[in-house]
Every structure is written in structure tokens, then in C-alpha cells.
Motif scaffolding. Structure first.
Motif, PDB file in Angstrom:
ATOM      1  N   LYS A  68       7.663   4.256   4.185  1.00 40.76           N
ATOM      2  CA  LYS A  68       8.997   4.040   3.599  1.00 40.76           C
ATOM      3  C   LYS A  68       9.155   2.607   3.100  1.00 40.76           C
ATOM      4  O   LYS A  68       9.614   2.373   1.988  1.00 40.76           O
ATOM      5  CB  LYS A  68      10.085   4.316   4.641  1.00 40.76           C
ATOM      6  N   PRO A  72       4.070   9.019  -4.351  1.00 38.05           N
ATOM      7  CA  PRO A  72       2.996   8.115  -3.926  1.00 38.05           C
ATOM      8  C   PRO A  72       2.224   8.696  -2.749  1.00 38.05           C
ATOM      9  O   PRO A  72       2.685   9.614  -2.083  1.00 38.05           O
ATOM     10  CB  PRO A  72       3.751   6.848  -3.503  1.00 38.05           C
ATOM     11  N   GLY A  73       1.042   8.162  -2.532  1.00 38.97           N
ATOM     12  CA  GLY A  73       0.238   8.604  -1.401  1.00 38.97           C
ATOM     13  C   GLY A  73      -0.725   7.519  -0.973  1.00 38.97           C
ATOM     14  O   GLY A  73      -0.891   6.504  -1.649  1.00 38.97           O
ATOM     15  N   SER A  74      -1.353   7.747   0.158  1.00 35.84           N
ATOM     16  CA  SER A  74      -2.273   6.762   0.710  1.00 35.84           C
ATOM     17  C   SER A  74      -3.483   6.570  -0.195  1.00 35.84           C
ATOM     18  O   SER A  74      -4.011   7.532  -0.750  1.00 35.84           O
ATOM     19  CB  SER A  74      -2.745   7.229   2.081  1.00 35.84           C
ATOM     20  N   PRO A  75      -3.950   5.322  -0.316  1.00 39.44           N
ATOM     21  CA  PRO A  75      -5.179   5.066  -1.082  1.00 39.44           C
ATOM     22  C   PRO A  75      -6.375   5.795  -0.472  1.00 39.44           C
ATOM     23  O   PRO A  75      -7.389   5.975  -1.147  1.00 39.44           O
ATOM     24  CB  PRO A  75      -5.367   3.558  -0.963  1.00 39.44           C
ATOM     25  N   ILE A 116       0.998  -2.316  -6.652  1.00 37.68           N
ATOM     26  CA  ILE A 116       0.366  -1.307  -5.809  1.00 37.68           C
ATOM     27  C   ILE A 116      -0.988  -1.829  -5.341  1.00 37.68           C
ATOM     28  O   ILE A 116      -1.775  -2.332  -6.137  1.00 37.68           O
ATOM     29  CB  ILE A 116       0.188   0.004  -6.586  1.00 37.68           C
ATOM     30  N   CYS A 117      -1.255  -1.731  -4.048  1.00 41.92           N
ATOM     31  CA  CYS A 117      -2.557  -2.112  -3.515  1.00 41.92           C
ATOM     32  C   CYS A 117      -3.283  -0.881  -3.013  1.00 41.92           C
ATOM     33  O   CYS A 117      -2.877  -0.271  -2.027  1.00 41.92           O
ATOM     34  CB  CYS A 117      -2.415  -3.123  -2.378  1.00 41.92           C
ATOM     35  N   GLU A 118      -4.339  -0.509  -3.701  1.00 41.90           N
ATOM     36  CA  GLU A 118      -5.199   0.584  -3.237  1.00 41.90           C
ATOM     37  C   GLU A 118      -6.553   0.054  -2.782  1.00 41.90           C
ATOM     38  O   GLU A 118      -7.400   0.822  -2.361  1.00 41.90           O
ATOM     39  CB  GLU A 118      -5.380   1.625  -4.344  1.00 41.90           C
ATOM     40  N   PHE A 134       5.670  19.522   0.539  1.00 45.18           N
ATOM     41  CA  PHE A 134       6.576  18.590  -0.140  1.00 45.18           C
ATOM     42  C   PHE A 134       7.094  19.208  -1.438  1.00 45.18           C
ATOM     43  O   PHE A 134       8.292  19.161  -1.734  1.00 45.18           O
ATOM     44  CB  PHE A 134       5.865  17.269  -0.432  1.00 45.18           C
ATOM     45  N   ILE A 179       7.369  -1.262  -3.551  1.00 43.83           N
ATOM     46  CA  ILE A 179       6.831  -0.929  -4.879  1.00 43.83           C
ATOM     47  C   ILE A 179       7.980  -0.619  -5.833  1.00 43.83           C
ATOM     48  O   ILE A 179       7.991  -1.064  -6.985  1.00 43.83           O
ATOM     49  CB  ILE A 179       5.833   0.233  -4.778  1.00 43.83           C
ATOM     50  N   ARG A 180       8.983   0.099  -5.346  1.00 43.87           N
ATOM     51  CA  ARG A 180      10.180   0.318  -6.171  1.00 43.87           C
ATOM     52  C   ARG A 180      10.774  -0.987  -6.636  1.00 43.87           C
ATOM     53  O   ARG A 180      11.308  -1.090  -7.730  1.00 43.87           O
ATOM     54  CB  ARG A 180      11.277   0.993  -5.340  1.00 43.87           C
ATOM     55  N   ARG A 222       1.822   2.875 -11.173  1.00 40.63           N
ATOM     56  CA  ARG A 222       1.377   1.612 -11.780  1.00 40.63           C
ATOM     57  C   ARG A 222       1.799   1.517 -13.239  1.00 40.63           C
ATOM     58  O   ARG A 222       2.107   0.447 -13.757  1.00 40.63           O
ATOM     59  CB  ARG A 222      -0.154   1.538 -11.806  1.00 40.63           C
ATOM     60  N   VAL A 250       0.861  -1.179   0.000  1.00 42.99           N
ATOM     61  CA  VAL A 250       0.000   0.000   0.000  1.00 42.99           C
ATOM     62  C   VAL A 250       0.902   1.236   0.000  1.00 42.99           C
ATOM     63  O   VAL A 250       1.696   1.403   0.916  1.00 42.99           O
ATOM     64  CB  VAL A 250      -0.922  -0.007   1.227  1.00 42.99           C
ATOM     65  N   PRO A 251       0.807   2.079  -1.026  1.00 40.03           N
ATOM     66  CA  PRO A 251       1.688   3.249  -1.089  1.00 40.03           C
ATOM     67  C   PRO A 251       1.293   4.278  -0.044  1.00 40.03           C
ATOM     68  O   PRO A 251       0.190   4.246   0.498  1.00 40.03           O
ATOM     69  CB  PRO A 251       1.457   3.794  -2.500  1.00 40.03           C
ATOM     70  N   GLY A 252       2.203   5.182   0.234  1.00 42.24           N
ATOM     71  CA  GLY A 252       1.907   6.245   1.180  1.00 42.24           C
ATOM     72  C   GLY A 252       2.783   7.445   0.918  1.00 42.24           C
ATOM     73  O   GLY A 252       3.736   7.385   0.127  1.00 42.24           O
ATOM     74  N   SER A 253       2.451   8.529   1.587  1.00 39.97           N
ATOM     75  CA  SER A 253       3.177   9.777   1.386  1.00 39.97           C
ATOM     76  C   SER A 253       4.622   9.650   1.847  1.00 39.97           C
ATOM     77  O   SER A 253       4.901   9.032   2.878  1.00 39.97           O
ATOM     78  CB  SER A 253       2.494  10.890   2.172  1.00 39.97           C
ATOM     79  N   PRO A 254       5.550  10.266   1.109  1.00 37.20           N
ATOM     80  CA  PRO A 254       6.950  10.286   1.548  1.00 37.20           C
ATOM     81  C   PRO A 254       7.109  10.989   2.886  1.00 37.20           C
ATOM     82  O   PRO A 254       8.118  10.815   3.557  1.00 37.20           O
ATOM     83  CB  PRO A 254       7.660  11.086   0.457  1.00 37.20           C
ATOM     84  N   GLU A 302      10.299  10.144  -3.704  1.00 36.42           N
ATOM     85  CA  GLU A 302      10.147  10.427  -2.276  1.00 36.42           C
ATOM     86  C   GLU A 302      11.036  11.586  -1.848  1.00 36.42           C
ATOM     87  O   GLU A 302      11.026  11.965  -0.690  1.00 36.42           O
ATOM     88  CB  GLU A 302      10.477   9.177  -1.451  1.00 36.42           C
ATOM     89  N   ILE A 325       9.094   6.243  -8.585  1.00 41.70           N
ATOM     90  CA  ILE A 325       8.618   6.772  -7.316  1.00 41.70           C
ATOM     91  C   ILE A 325       9.497   7.939  -6.898  1.00 41.70           C
ATOM     92  O   ILE A 325      10.725   7.841  -6.930  1.00 41.70           O
ATOM     93  CB  ILE A 325       8.642   5.678  -6.233  1.00 41.70           C
ATOM     94  N   ASN A 373       6.607   1.823   0.108  1.00 45.34           N
ATOM     95  CA  ASN A 373       7.032   2.482  -1.129  1.00 45.34           C
ATOM     96  C   ASN A 373       8.277   1.792  -1.687  1.00 45.34           C
ATOM     97  O   ASN A 373       8.418   1.634  -2.904  1.00 45.34           O
ATOM     98  CB  ASN A 373       7.316   3.965  -0.883  1.00 45.34           C
ATOM     99  N   ASN A 413      -0.477   7.563  -7.836  1.00 41.73           N
ATOM    100  CA  ASN A 413      -0.329   6.110  -7.680  1.00 41.73           C
ATOM    101  C   ASN A 413      -0.555   5.413  -9.021  1.00 41.73           C
ATOM    102  O   ASN A 413       0.114   4.430  -9.347  1.00 41.73           O
ATOM    103  CB  ASN A 413      -1.307   5.577  -6.633  1.00 41.73           C
TER     104      ASN A 413
END
Lengths: 362, 362
Positions: free
Chosen positions: A260, B251-254, A272-274, B128, A266-267, B267, A250-254, B274, B272, A263, B263
Motif C-alpha cells: 500500500k 501493480p505487482g511485485s518485481p 518504480i524500482c524493479e 482481483f 508511486i502514485r 512507468r 517497489v510496486p506490489g499487488s493491491p 488498486e 495505478i 504503491n 508495472n
């Protein structure tokens, strides 16, 4: 594959699994070589002596005590050669020699998805994990996790109505953290609790790699929700990738340190799981069909390595893991003989057989 | 490539660029065919007549009015054939025929990175973007964006001390949104403002694709920070990928709808982002070295297509874009003749020459 072991065979299987220096790779090699645990136990003292050091076998009394402790809990021992051993675990190379289960073991042969992640998780991350588990559950997936704080607990909660499996590092009765007593009780009642350790054992750090390997091994896909850099969930993800399972993150904000690790997955190629649809789509992919890493317990004869070969093999080892095939090539001897020599060395504590066909000095 | 155009040649260039039905592809084809804008202007009425419909040329008075308006602003017109036209734009296929600039045009030939994103951005996203722009600026990158609310404004602010470029859809004096008047003034003073439109023009929706193409075209990498699904920043990212630029997304939270677009870019293969080091690393990759899409204005002779070929070409067109090469193959005629026929049809408004070598009925 045997339907069910006799009591005597089961006790021998348990003794072999609990004998010192017998890890899952050695266990596997011994069963392949000697066909039954009883015959392997008979051969062990001589093998260890050849390897260079005596070995202390687990006794019948040890096995009986463990069986009694499990029985007292209402837990069930399932050996890797038995018909009701979960197929996904039997297909691992090597499989865990045995598991203890409480609750509904039939869940283990359904299509499972692991959801794991940070213990110190954000409220949003826990909400996401719970919702994901709930949706996947409604789509027919059994939710596997590790009973830890944070993401694990949320995943179990979300999967509770449809089926969830908790895999523990300690015994099947080792409730950790203590505040998960009620969660544990509901899983043991409505879901399933699984452990490779003996009942009564309190988990220590070195139990978690085996726990994580069962989490990923049971599952067709592993989803990591919130994970800091270098955290345990990333190890489960790596094991899953090695086992040919789908890995999603699950991606998230840097700006969020708990993103961390995800992400970074994913790299490295994790999907990606949303939401649940991403997981279900991944299960349709080529990896979604479980390809066994090996054929469960097909036995074949192996010769006897002589002293010269055994010492030649020992001399080739170092703390840096190498593949057993490389050792075979270096010796020029037949592979079954080299494998047998390695088992003898491992029983004597002179080498460690690692999963993935690797070997190093212990 | 000419060092600087004479006043007369510049006026002709401007007239040709502002003539109806002359988009950048037609402009490019005409310059290739007739070598100078003046000769192309002479030929245009006959070409359009052959295409089937008369054409109204931009007049000398139109051109003089635009030149005077630009001069009044202290803005500078740079034509695509001139030596000080930004190399990155000259390498596009086709290049924008001209740009108006205010401020320091020398920034446009430095290594540029675009930072774009949502207008309605979160405070965290703006922070950011500002920090990223600041770090990239300190690492020697000029920050390009579109002067919009949200991420764009934050990117310009972060890049202000080291150099930032605002690309506008309207004229170089079209300050939108109005609350960015002070930001605009600082960029025009310390940085650079760029537009393909005539001074005084207020941006309308159809100006933004050309604006976005210059943003990505100037930049070695485009970073998208927060973008909802199907938002304009994703178009800039697509153009950047087509132009062979690096595309990165944060990237960011779903659970955050502003991460849907970024995101989704990841895909689709975007790197990415960060932090600044991800962008700098991308610039070291094979795409980091700008490969020109085409050689700037090398002219070659083309024959004259006859009526039969022109109508054969017209009959092959439909609203579905096809490549010009496909039309060439279908006719069996020499490519320069088919291209010339397409230019005539486009001048008559009977087809549209699209970038990427595609063509469709208008």
C-alpha cells in the motif's frame, strides 16, 4: 570549513549542540551569527533572557562525559564544520550539528543508496532487498539503512561485502532490536555505524525523524521496499524528496497490504524500482548529482534585534508553521535581524525553528 | 446518421466492407467521398484500375450468405452509419464499418470499462479481476473483455450479474477457448457478444488487433490486470491511450513476471489501479468524458485525382508509415484529392491506410 577542531572548540561545539532548545536550525543560526560555538555559548544566556526565559547550558562536564563515553567505544565525533564531515550531510539545510561514527567513516563520502522498508516484511520482500543491495553494492554504491528488523536488516546483509552504513536513533552503541547484535558487530567492523545522539542513549520515538533525515541525507537515492500505509519508511521517502534525493519504490499487488505504502509513493511520483538498474538509471538523472541545499557554514554578520522587533516577531507566530521569510516580510525588518530574534525566541522555548525554513510556536 | 438502413443499402454496406483491400480507413474514405456504399461499389472497379490493379468485389451472394448466417444465429448486424451503432465506436477515427452482436446491444451504449490481462493468470490476479468487475458493475459500469482464458474470463464472471460484453476476434459464434462454452452462452443470454468478423469465421492472429480496438473503443477506461512484457493486453492499452481512453494498470511485485507488463504501463504513465475506486476516480477526470475523435459520417465532396497526382503520391510512400497530411504537404495538391488518390492506391493493394491517419506501402 575547518580541517579539524581543537579539543576546546570541539567541546564547545558539543556543548552548544546539547544545550536545551538548541535544535539543528537554531544551532545553525547561532554558528552563522557568532562564527564559533564558543562565542555562541557566551552569548546564549543573554539571548535567552531577551527571548523571555533563562536557559540551562550543557556544561563542560556534560561534554567531557560524552566525549569519554564515545572514546571508550572507539567511536569518533565529527562536527559539521570539520573537513571529514560527510559532504552530503554538510549540504543539508541545516546539517546535523555533529555525528558519532563507528567503523569506516570514509564510506559516508562514497555514493550511497538507502534501502528501507517494513519491519514485518515478507520473505520475498527481504529477498528482494538483499538482492538489490548486493547488486547495487557490486555497482559501487554504499547501502544505507536503519538496522531495523525486516527490510533494513536484509539491505545491510546484501550490502555487507561491499559496504553498508547503519544509522541509529539512539547512541552509536544502542543495538536495537537485540537480535541484531551480530549484524551490528559486523557493520561496526566492516561498514559504518552513525548516530546524531550521544553514546549510551536508548532511542525513543522522537529520535527517529532525525535518524531518518540522516539516512536520506547521506543517500543520493532512497528505495522503499514494502511499506504499509502511513509507515515510517514513507517519512524517510518524504524527507528524501525534500532534500532533492531520488525516491524509488517497489510496486506490489493491491492484495498485499505491505505494498500500500509503496504503491502510494508511486502514485505521488516516486520512480518504480524493479531492480538495481532502475536505481542506477535514476542516479544518472538530474537529481543524481547532489545539489547542495546550502553552502556549508559561510558566516555573515547579523545585527542585534531590539525588544520591539523581538515581540513583534513573537506576536506573528502560531502553532501553524510559516516560513521565516514570511515573518520577515510581515515585520518589514532586515532578514538577519528577524532571524536573530527567532533564535532568541527559540532559545527561550517560545518558538521552534523547523527545517525547510519554517517556524511555529513551540 | 441514418436511423436504419434499407435491406439493399445494408447489403451494399456489407459488400463494401468485405471487399478485398477495403480496410476501415479506405471504407471510411469511400463513404465520405461517395456518400453511400452502393455508389462506392459502383466506383470501385474504376478506382482500383486507376490505382493499377483490378479488384474483386464481394458479391451480392457473399453478402446474402453472411446475412443468412447471422440471422440463423439470432445475431444482429449494425452498420456504422446506423442510429443504434454504439456511439463510442462511431466516434473512432475510423470506426469499424460494422459489428455483429448477440444478446443485449443496449449495453454497448452504457458506460463501459474494459478489464483485460494475462491468459495464464495467477489465482490472485483472477480473484482481483473478478472482484474489480463486480464492484465496477455495482457502480453502474458494463464490463468489456475478450473471452480469453485467465483475467478476461474472471472479468466477465464478475460483471455477469450487472452486464458484460465479450468482443471476439472470430465471428460472434466463434467460441474460443472451447471450455468457455458455458461462459459464452451466459454472456450471449445476459450480456452481449460483439464481433467485426463474419459469422462462422474462426479467429486468426490478424483478427486480434481489430478485436482489441473494439474492446478499448467501447470503453471509457481500460484496466490491465497481470500482463507479461510484450503481451497482447499491452496492445489494447496502447490503443486505448491513442483513443483518449483512461488506461489503468494493477501493480505487482518485481518478483512476479506477470507484473512486468503492468508495472511497465505505470512507468509509461498509466494510472495505478488498486481497486474500483481508482477506476471510478479516473472516469471523473477530463478523459472520462468521451471526446469523439471525429464527427460520425459527415460527407463532403472530393474531386478526382489525375494519373500524375496518383503516381506522385505513390512515389512518396515507403514501408515506413507517414501521415497522410505529410503526403498532402509533399505534393502541394488539395487534401481531398490526395486522400482520393490514396484510396485508389489502397484498393489496388499498392498502399495500406492505417488508423491514426498514417499510410505506408502494403
Amino acid at each position: 570549513m575547518t580541517e579539524r577542531l581543537s579539543d576546546a572548540a570541539r567541546r564547545a561545539w558539543l556543548r552548544l549542540a546539547r544545550t536545551e532548545n538548541v535544535g539543528p536550525v537554531t544551532f545553525d543560526q547561532l554558528i552563522v551569527r557568532y562564527t564559533t560555538a564558543a562565542r555562541a555559548l557566551e552569548a546564549l544566556p543573554e539571548l535567552a533572557r531577551r527571548g523571555g526565559r533563562p536557559i540551562r547550558l550543557a556544561t563542560e562536564a556534560d561534554a567531557d562525559a560524552e566525549l569519554a563515553a564515545g572514546e571508550a567505544l572507539g567511536a569518533q565525533l565529527i562536527c559539521a564544520c570539520e573537513g571529514d564531515f560527510p559532504q552530503a550531510l554538510a549540504a543539508l539545510d541545516p546539517p546535523p550539528p555533529l555525528i558519532w561514527v563507528r567503523g569506516r567513516p570514509e564510506l559516508l563520502d562514497q555514493s550511497c543508496v538507502a534501502i528501507v522498508g517494513a519491519r514485518v516484511a515478507s520473505a520475498a520482500g527481504q529477498r528482494f532487498a538483499r538482492g538489490l543491495a548486493s547488486e547495487l553494492g557490486q555497482a559501487g554504491q554504499v547501502i544505507v539503512s536503519g538496522l531495523a528488523r525486516g527490510i533494513d536488516a536484509a539491505a545491510h546483509e546484501g550490502g555487507m561485502p561491499t559496504g553498508t552504513v547503519a544509522v541509529l536513533g539512539g547512541g552509536v552503541d544502542d543495538i536495537y532490536p537485540p537480535e541484531h547484535a551480530s549484524l551490528y558487530a559486523r557493520i561496526a567492523e566492516q561498514g559504518c555505524v552513525v548516530s546524531e545522539s550521544e553514546p549510551g542513549r536508548t532511542a525513543v520515538a522522537r529520535d527517529f525523524p532525525r535518524r531518518n533525515r540522516i539516512i536520506s541525507g547521506l543517500s543520493r537515492a532512497v528505495v522503499v521496499v514494502e511499506a504499509e500505509f502511513r509507515s515510517g519508511s514513507l517519512i524517510t521517502a518524504r524527507l528524501a524528496a525534500e532534500q532533492g534525493r531520488e525516491v524509488l519504490a517497489v510496486p506490489g499487488s493491491p492484495l498485499d497490504p505491505r505494498a500500500k505504502g509503496t504503491n502510494d509513493l508511486i502514485r505521488q511520483g516516486a520512480a518504480i524500482c524493479e531492480g538495481a538498474e532502475d536505481v542506477l538509471r535514476a542516479l544518472e538523472g538530474p537529481r543524481g548529482f547532489r545539489e547542495p541545499e546550502r553552502t556549508p557554514y559561510v558566516t555573515g554578520g547579523a545585527g542585534e534585534p531590539d525588544e520591539a522587533l523581538r515581540e513583534a516577531v513573537a506576536a506573528l507566530l502560531s502553532p501553524t508553521p510559516v516560513s521565516r521569510d514570511e515573518i520577515v516580510r510581515a515585520t518589514g525588518a532586515p532578514a538577519p535581524l528577524v532571524f536573530a530574534a527567532l533564535v532568541e525566541l527559540s532559545l527561550a522555548g517560545r518558538c521552534e525553528l523547523l527545517s525547510g525554513g519554517m517556524v511555529a510556536t513551540a
